[in-house]
Design a protein around this motif. Sequence first.
Motif, mmCIF file in Angstrom:
data_model
loop_
_atom_site.group_PDB
_atom_site.id
_atom_site.type_symbol
_atom_site.label_atom_id
_atom_site.label_comp_id
_atom_site.label_asym_id
_atom_site.label_seq_id
_atom_site.Cartn_x
_atom_site.Cartn_y
_atom_site.Cartn_z
ATOM 1 N N THR A 145 5.451 -1.111 -13.518
ATOM 2 C CA THR A 145 5.249 -1.478 -12.119
ATOM 3 C C THR A 145 4.189 -0.598 -11.469
ATOM 4 O OG1 THR A 145 7.245 -0.141 -11.757
ATOM 5 C CG2 THR A 145 7.482 -2.508 -11.563
ATOM 6 N N ALA A 146 3.384 -1.213 -10.621
ATOM 7 C CA ALA A 146 2.368 -0.479 -9.864
ATOM 8 C C ALA A 146 3.032 0.271 -8.712
ATOM 9 C CB ALA A 146 1.316 -1.443 -9.330
ATOM 10 N N SER A 147 2.404 1.341 -8.287
ATOM 11 C CA SER A 147 2.960 2.189 -7.239
ATOM 12 C C SER A 147 2.904 1.510 -5.874
ATOM 13 C CB SER A 147 2.176 3.506 -7.184
ATOM 14 O OG SER A 147 2.666 4.355 -6.175
ATOM 15 N N GLY A 148 3.960 1.732 -5.076
ATOM 16 C CA GLY A 148 3.953 1.335 -3.673
ATOM 17 C C GLY A 148 4.148 -0.132 -3.390
ATOM 18 N N SER A 199 3.638 -10.616 -6.550
ATOM 19 C CA SER A 199 2.215 -10.724 -6.254
ATOM 20 C C SER A 199 1.446 -10.617 -7.566
ATOM 21 C CB SER A 199 1.784 -9.605 -5.287
ATOM 22 O OG SER A 199 1.482 -8.416 -6.001
ATOM 23 N N PRO A 200 0.184 -10.985 -7.581
ATOM 24 C CA PRO A 200 -0.610 -10.900 -8.814
ATOM 25 C C PRO A 200 -0.915 -9.454 -9.221
ATOM 26 C CG PRO A 200 -1.599 -12.433 -7.234
ATOM 27 C CD PRO A 200 -0.563 -11.643 -6.498
ATOM 28 N N GLU A 201 -0.581 -8.490 -8.365
ATOM 29 C CA GLU A 201 -0.923 -7.095 -8.650
ATOM 30 C C GLU A 201 0.312 -6.201 -8.663
ATOM 31 O OE1 GLU A 201 -3.938 -6.097 -5.753
ATOM 32 O OE2 GLU A 201 -5.496 -6.732 -7.148
ATOM 33 N N ASP A 202 1.347 -6.657 -9.321
ATOM 34 C CA ASP A 202 2.597 -5.899 -9.375
ATOM 35 C C ASP A 202 2.672 -4.949 -10.565
ATOM 36 O OD1 ASP A 202 3.601 -7.007 -7.076
ATOM 37 O OD2 ASP A 202 4.673 -8.618 -8.105
ATOM 38 N N TYR A 203 1.884 -5.205 -11.616
ATOM 39 C CA TYR A 203 2.016 -4.438 -12.855
ATOM 40 C C TYR A 203 0.643 -4.099 -13.435
ATOM 41 C CZ TYR A 203 6.303 -7.158 -12.306
ATOM 42 O OH TYR A 203 7.416 -7.756 -11.784
ATOM 43 N N THR A 220 -8.843 -0.905 -13.383
ATOM 44 C CA THR A 220 -7.960 -1.501 -12.383
ATOM 45 C C THR A 220 -7.956 -0.635 -11.135
ATOM 46 O OG1 THR A 220 -5.681 -2.176 -11.875
ATOM 47 C CG2 THR A 220 -5.959 -0.293 -13.354
ATOM 48 N N SER A 221 -7.698 -1.273 -10.008
ATOM 49 C CA SER A 221 -7.549 -0.522 -8.755
ATOM 50 C C SER A 221 -6.103 -0.109 -8.532
ATOM 51 C CB SER A 221 -8.014 -1.388 -7.573
ATOM 52 O OG SER A 221 -7.211 -2.567 -7.485
ATOM 53 N N LEU A 222 -5.206 -0.580 -9.398
ATOM 54 C CA LEU A 222 -3.787 -0.275 -9.251
ATOM 55 C C LEU A 222 -3.462 1.110 -9.783
ATOM 56 C CD1 LEU A 222 -2.254 -3.670 -10.465
ATOM 57 C CD2 LEU A 222 -2.668 -2.923 -8.106
ATOM 58 N N LYS A 223 -2.471 1.739 -9.170
ATOM 59 C CA LYS A 223 -1.980 3.024 -9.643
ATOM 60 C C LYS A 223 -0.608 2.823 -10.259
ATOM 61 C CE LYS A 223 -2.192 6.581 -7.047
ATOM 62 N NZ LYS A 223 -2.015 7.471 -5.868
#
Length: 214
Positions: A49-52, A59-63, A76-79
């Motif tokens: 899982t992505a932070s925060g 959402s398309p940016e959960d992982y 990726t821009s995700l943390k």
Amino acid sequence: MTITLEQRMDAFRRLDEAKLTFAKRDWFPGTSGNLSIKLSGEPLQFAVTASGKDKTKLSPEDYLIVDGDSRPVEATSLKPSAETMIHAVVYKKIPTAGACFHVHTIANNLVSELYFQETAFSIQGQELIKGLGIWEENARISVPIVENFADIPQLAAAIEEVITPEIPGVLIRNHGIYAWGANDFEAKRHLESFEFLFEYHLRWLQLRQAAVSR
């Protein structure tokens, strides 16, 4: 090892299912908790899982996918979750683990505080112990409890010292539980079994105290 699009989407779909199931039980207060599914062991890579993120929604940016050092394997821009290092420790210490789930509940927080000085929560003879894959009659289990170190590498090291293949979970004092299994189905079963045992024990303590007070 290159993770295929099919592997990625399958892991994300299964994480969605687990996430929404636990969210309906209020096991992710705030944006707490994190989930992962292992994609490969050599080299270690897993979806996490992505932070925060709000875990009651999709959402398309959960992982994202990370390596054994908890670093994204793709641009990726995700943390990744701050506690991704703990998932990596579980996969390295318990090679048979294929999924790892972390949730915060009132029950697991209370149990971890009540029994912290004993370094473990022990319970015996309960049917749901079988949900952990332990089938012996009148079985007794002890779930290790570690201090809630703010420094994640220190916390991960403490967890690495106490976890074993026999007990698929570890409590963090006033924080939550990490539970794992060979796959997401088994990790979910283990987590649900632990939470039932914690809640049962707390209610038993209340009833016993009420009986004594009469």
